[in-house]
Design a protein around this motif. Structure first.
Motif, mmCIF file in Angstrom:
data_model
loop_
_atom_site.group_PDB
_atom_site.id
_atom_site.type_symbol
_atom_site.label_atom_id
_atom_site.label_comp_id
_atom_site.label_asym_id
_atom_site.label_seq_id
_atom_site.Cartn_x
_atom_site.Cartn_y
_atom_site.Cartn_z
ATOM 1 N N PRO A 23 -2.260 4.041 -14.954
ATOM 2 C CA PRO A 23 -2.137 2.763 -14.245
ATOM 3 C C PRO A 23 -2.452 2.910 -12.757
ATOM 4 C CG PRO A 23 -0.034 3.434 -15.195
ATOM 5 C CD PRO A 23 -1.028 4.469 -15.557
ATOM 6 N N ILE A 24 -2.949 1.843 -12.173
ATOM 7 C CA ILE A 24 -3.285 1.828 -10.745
ATOM 8 C C ILE A 24 -1.992 1.851 -9.948
ATOM 9 C CG2 ILE A 24 -4.355 0.465 -8.911
ATOM 10 C CD1 ILE A 24 -6.311 -0.547 -11.033
ATOM 11 N N ARG A 25 -1.918 2.746 -8.971
ATOM 12 C CA ARG A 25 -0.683 2.943 -8.209
ATOM 13 C C ARG A 25 -0.697 2.279 -6.846
ATOM 14 N NH1 ARG A 25 -1.915 7.991 -10.514
ATOM 15 N NH2 ARG A 25 -2.947 8.517 -8.610
ATOM 16 N N SER A 26 -1.877 2.027 -6.299
ATOM 17 C CA SER A 26 -1.919 1.444 -4.955
ATOM 18 C C SER A 26 -3.254 0.734 -4.751
ATOM 19 C CB SER A 26 -1.753 2.544 -3.894
ATOM 20 O OG SER A 26 -2.864 3.424 -3.924
ATOM 21 N N ALA A 27 -3.358 0.063 -3.620
ATOM 22 C CA ALA A 27 -4.612 -0.620 -3.290
ATOM 23 C C ALA A 27 -5.727 0.393 -3.030
ATOM 24 C CB ALA A 27 -4.414 -1.508 -2.076
ATOM 25 N N MET B 270 -10.033 9.173 -2.107
ATOM 26 C CA MET B 270 -8.579 9.203 -1.910
ATOM 27 C C MET B 270 -8.211 10.083 -0.720
ATOM 28 S SD MET B 270 -7.020 7.154 -3.901
ATOM 29 C CE MET B 270 -5.322 7.683 -3.940
ATOM 30 N N LYS B 271 -8.947 11.164 -0.532
ATOM 31 C CA LYS B 271 -8.679 12.048 0.613
ATOM 32 C C LYS B 271 -8.977 11.311 1.923
ATOM 33 C CE LYS B 271 -9.547 16.751 2.105
ATOM 34 N NZ LYS B 271 -10.299 17.987 1.838
ATOM 35 N N ARG B 272 -10.079 10.558 1.944
ATOM 36 C CA ARG B 272 -10.394 9.767 3.133
ATOM 37 C C ARG B 272 -9.357 8.675 3.359
ATOM 38 N NH1 ARG B 272 -15.454 9.226 0.762
ATOM 39 N NH2 ARG B 272 -15.014 7.018 0.437
ATOM 40 N N ALA B 273 -8.887 8.066 2.299
ATOM 41 C CA ALA B 273 -7.961 6.939 2.419
ATOM 42 C C ALA B 273 -6.575 7.392 2.867
ATOM 43 C CB ALA B 273 -7.853 6.201 1.091
ATOM 44 N N THR B 274 -6.163 8.579 2.453
ATOM 45 C CA THR B 274 -4.828 9.047 2.806
ATOM 46 C C THR B 274 -4.805 9.874 4.087
ATOM 47 O OG1 THR B 274 -5.071 10.983 1.386
ATOM 48 C CG2 THR B 274 -4.036 9.041 0.428
#
Length: 97
Positions: free
Chosen positions: A40-44, A80-84
């Motif tokens: 399931p999708i966990r975040s935007a 995800m690495k860029r986003a976090t």
């Protein structure tokens, strides 16, 4: 002609068994990929990175022959690495009066 009398028996109830068997075979073959369904999708950010990976997976070159699943995973994890990653803070200037 001396034919033996043939009794007309109704066909055995084979059709429901055939339909059920065919349904099971098609169900396993058609939905076998559901075992590897996405979590399931966990975040935007997670949703955005999944969309980015889906959009770029077939446009990304694959010289190592990894396949689209591995390429998509690499794109997703890079996103995800860029986003976090924490945004870099600019050095504040000290104003003197």
């Amino acid at each position: 002609m001396l034919d033996a009398p043939q009794s007309r028996r109704p066909l055995p109830l084979v059709l429901p068994h055939v339909v059920v068997s065919l349904g099971l075979i098609l169900g396993v073959a058609g939905f076998g990929g559901e075992a590897r369904a996405e979590p399931p999708i966990r975040s935007a950010q997670d949703a955005a990175c999944r969309n980015e990976a889906r959009a770029r997976v077939f446009a990304t070159p694959d010289p190592g022959g990894l396949g689209p699943h591995a390429i998509g995973r690499q794109i997703y994890y890079a996103c995800m690495k860029r986003a976090t990653a924490r945004p870099s803070r600019k050095a504040r200037r000290v104003r003197r009066r």
